[in-house]
Design an enzyme around this catalytic site. Structure first.
Site, PDB file in Angstrom:
ATOM      1  CE  LYS A  72      -8.252   6.806   4.917  1.00 50.02           C
ATOM      2  NZ  LYS A  72      -7.538   5.700   4.273  1.00 50.02           N
ATOM      3  CB  SER A 148     -10.490   3.036   4.528  1.00 61.07           C
ATOM      4  OG  SER A 148      -9.072   3.587   4.509  1.00 61.07           O
ATOM      5  CB  SER A 172      -7.369   2.168   2.368  1.00 64.31           C
ATOM      6  OG  SER A 172      -7.971   1.372   2.940  1.00 64.31           O
TER       7      SER A 172
END
Length: 443
Positions: A72, A148, A172
């Site tokens: 990420k 997210s 997320s």
């Protein structure tokens, strides 16, 4: 875009698989650039070749040696700015060193293929990003991917990575995993260090994996936690006690989701699992009730991003800004009271869960909305975001390990996948993973 989960590692070399993953990213064109904010093509091929050389010599650095991993965009990689899905961080100072989990992945022989896109500062469960674009859902590109960690789940389903590393503050990891039809694991917070990860909430942030199988999640989790890999213990499903929290977390759910949930429970029951309906609303509703006057995440995000809020608020995603701003007004007494109440409630819910092995509930109560609908309507965005985060975020508040398990497709919803959330007891992460692996193997 075609969907292809990664080829079995037993039938091809790491170099071959890495070449296919890079080709998939390139072939995706603009969508590939919405899924990845950076691609490490040359370094990935070098790492894959080194893994193949070790394998030819009978050497292994562990279960992730030669596996293709995406990370990420809020994890530090030495020598480059950590942009965290934000335009204002494009010119940030380069990271001095890799995040600790990135160091562990490299040491374990993982092939880091690139950084995946995310909601700005990780503050939404939807996955829309106005700065870098929004990846489409892996099963219907007109729909949201979930956030997210919006690039993480689709990177796996599209064969661009075998394992993705995300973060989870209110869902997320589990949200994009559920919408992608793969597994996503949020550990107990203390299990994985967050050094070198741009924070959203000191209290709630966790780091964990998304992958097609629970086994891959477990192996990645061991590396992230800095533990030697040990095979998960075999677990029998007959006699397993699974608590079903009937009540608020099933409210306002779409009909296909409720139908898929009941079908999943029926499959568990058919495998000999003992289902126990539980009345837990006093505890499951408490996080939302207590945070009506200001949330832990908003208060901590307002502190973390205080200089950006003062210097260049107009450069932020307006919807992310709208969620951070209220944190500036959270009173110290309220914030401290939240932390104290959280500690008390954790002990109370722990006691309620002593007689079951797991909780089971839908990861998400609603189907993924269409991206265009949410872009056109701020109110619709906020409603959808609240519902996406509702079920997963409860277990960040209680710091319980939780995993979204893929349970097939919902025929009445155009074949979209259904994610079943399994929740374990605090610090019993490997027990949860072992039970989830047994369920995935059987079902």
């Amino acid at each position: 875009m075609a969907q292809h989960l990664p080829t079995s590692t037993s039938t091809s070399t790491s170099t071959e698989r890495t070449e296919r993953a890079l080709a998939a990213i390139e072939a995706a064109g603009d969508e590939g650039r919405r899924i990845f904010t950076r691609v490490y093509a040359e370094a990935a091929l070098q790492a894959a070749q080194a893994a193949d050389q070790r394998a030819a010599s009978g050497i292994s650095l562990g279960p992730l040696d030669g596996r293709i991993v995406s990370i990420k965009d809020l994890l530090d990689v030495a020598g480059e700015p950590t942009t965290a899905g934000s335009a204002v961080l494009r010119q940030a100072a380069p990271a001095q060193r890799d995040a600790l989990v990135v160091q562990r992945l490299r040491a374990a022989g993982a092939v880091l293929i690139g950084k995946t896109n995310m909601t700005e500062f990780a503050f939404s469960g939807i996955g829309i990003n106005p700065h870098y674009g929004t990846p489409g859902n892996a099963h219907d590109a007109t729909r949201i991917p979930g956030g997210s960690s919006c690039g993480a789940g689709v990177s796996v389903v599209h064969g661009m990575a075998e394992i993705a590393i995300g973060t989870d503050t209110g869902g997320s990891i589990r949200i994009p995993a559920a919408l992608a039809g793969i597994a996503g694991f949020k550990p107990t917070q203390a299990r994985v260090p967050r050094t070198g990860a741009l924070a959203l909430s000191y209290t709630l942030d966790t780091i964990g994996p998304l992958a097609a199988s629970v086994q891959d999640c477990a192996q990645a989790d061991a590396v992230l936690a800095g533990q030697p890999w040990q095979a998960l213990p075999a677990r029998q499903l007959a006699g397993l006690r699974v608590g079903v929290p009937r009540g608020a977390l099933l409210a306002d759910a779409d009909a296909p989701v409720l139908a898929a949930f009941e079908q999943a429970l029926a499959r568990l029951s058919g495998a000999g699992v003992r289902l126990v309906d539980m009345a837990l609303d006093d505890w499951l509703l408490a996080p939302a009730r207590l945070q009506q006057a200001g949330s832990l995440a908003a208060a901590e995000a307002a502190h973390i991003h205080r200089e950006r809020l003062e210097r260049a608020p107009e450069q932020l995603d307006p919807r992310v800004l709208a969620r951070i701003r209220p944190g500036q007004d959270v009173a110290a007494a309220h914030y401290v009271g939240l932390l104290q109440a959280r500690s008390r409630l954790q002990a109370e819910l722990d006691a309620q869960l002593q007689d079951v092995d797991l909780l089971a509930l839908p990861t998400l109560p609603i189907l993924p909305p269409r991206i265009a609908d949410l872009l056109a309507d701020d109110a619709a965005f906020m409603r959808a975001n609240a519902l996406m985060l509702r079920n997963p975020s409860v277990f960040n508040f209680y710091d319980l390990p939780a995993l979204s398990l893929p349970m097939g497709r919902m025929a009445s919803a155009g074949g979209l996948p259904f994610g079943l959330m399994l929740v374990g007891q605090r610090q019993c992460d490997r027990q949860l993973l072992a039970l989830a692996a047994a369920l995935q193997a059987l079902l």
